[in-house]
Design a protein around this motif. Structure first.
Motif, PDB file in Angstrom:
ATOM      1  N   CYS A  26     -63.611  49.347  45.516  1.00  0.00           N
ATOM      2  CA  CYS A  26     -64.355  49.723  44.097  1.00  0.00           C
ATOM      3  C   CYS A  26     -65.654  50.221  44.362  1.00  0.00           C
ATOM      4  O   CYS A  26     -66.382  50.242  45.625  1.00  0.00           O
ATOM      5  N   HIS A  39     -57.197  44.274  38.331  1.00  0.00           N
ATOM      6  CA  HIS A  39     -57.938  45.654  37.962  1.00  0.00           C
ATOM      7  C   HIS A  39     -58.264  47.170  37.156  1.00  0.00           C
ATOM      8  O   HIS A  39     -57.173  47.322  36.954  1.00  0.00           O
ATOM      9  N   TRP A  54     -61.392  50.172  40.213  1.00  0.00           N
ATOM     10  CA  TRP A  54     -62.438  49.354  39.625  1.00  0.00           C
ATOM     11  C   TRP A  54     -62.512  47.890  39.705  1.00  0.00           C
ATOM     12  O   TRP A  54     -61.268  47.279  38.408  1.00  0.00           O
ATOM     13  N   HIS A  55     -63.563  46.985  40.269  1.00  0.00           N
ATOM     14  CA  HIS A  55     -63.720  45.424  39.747  1.00  0.00           C
ATOM     15  C   HIS A  55     -63.270  45.136  37.894  1.00  0.00           C
ATOM     16  O   HIS A  55     -63.941  45.098  37.792  1.00  0.00           O
ATOM     17  N   CYS A  58     -67.890  44.489  37.629  1.00  0.00           N
ATOM     18  CA  CYS A  58     -68.124  46.001  37.861  1.00  0.00           C
ATOM     19  C   CYS A  58     -68.065  46.552  37.321  1.00  0.00           C
ATOM     20  O   CYS A  58     -68.953  47.753  36.612  1.00  0.00           O
TER      21      CYS A  58
END
Length: 69
Positions: A26, A39, A54-55, A58
């Protein structure tokens, strides 16, 4: 690349846990996204080679993060 929207419009896709078969990093928190974790995949339209994973937290929390000065 902690602000992909700086490159213009972005395309986002949610990767379901069963689709995530690799470990990704990430760009926001610099932590691994292990296989089997849902994700976001974020792709700047004008720079598809800058695609990043990306998470969920996040990506969704990026608007409330404090920006460095």
């Amino acid at each position: 690349m902690d602000d992909p929207e700086a490159y213009g419009e972005v395309e986002t896709r949610f990767m379901q846990p069963y689709q995530a078969i690799k470990t990704y990093l990430c760009p926001n928190c610099n932590r691994d996204i292990p296989p089997g974790t849902g994700h976001w995949v974020v792709v700047p339209t004008e720079a598809p080679d800058l695609r990043r994973h990306w998470h969920r937290g996040c990506w969704e929390g990026r608007a409330t993060r404090k920006r460095p000065r």
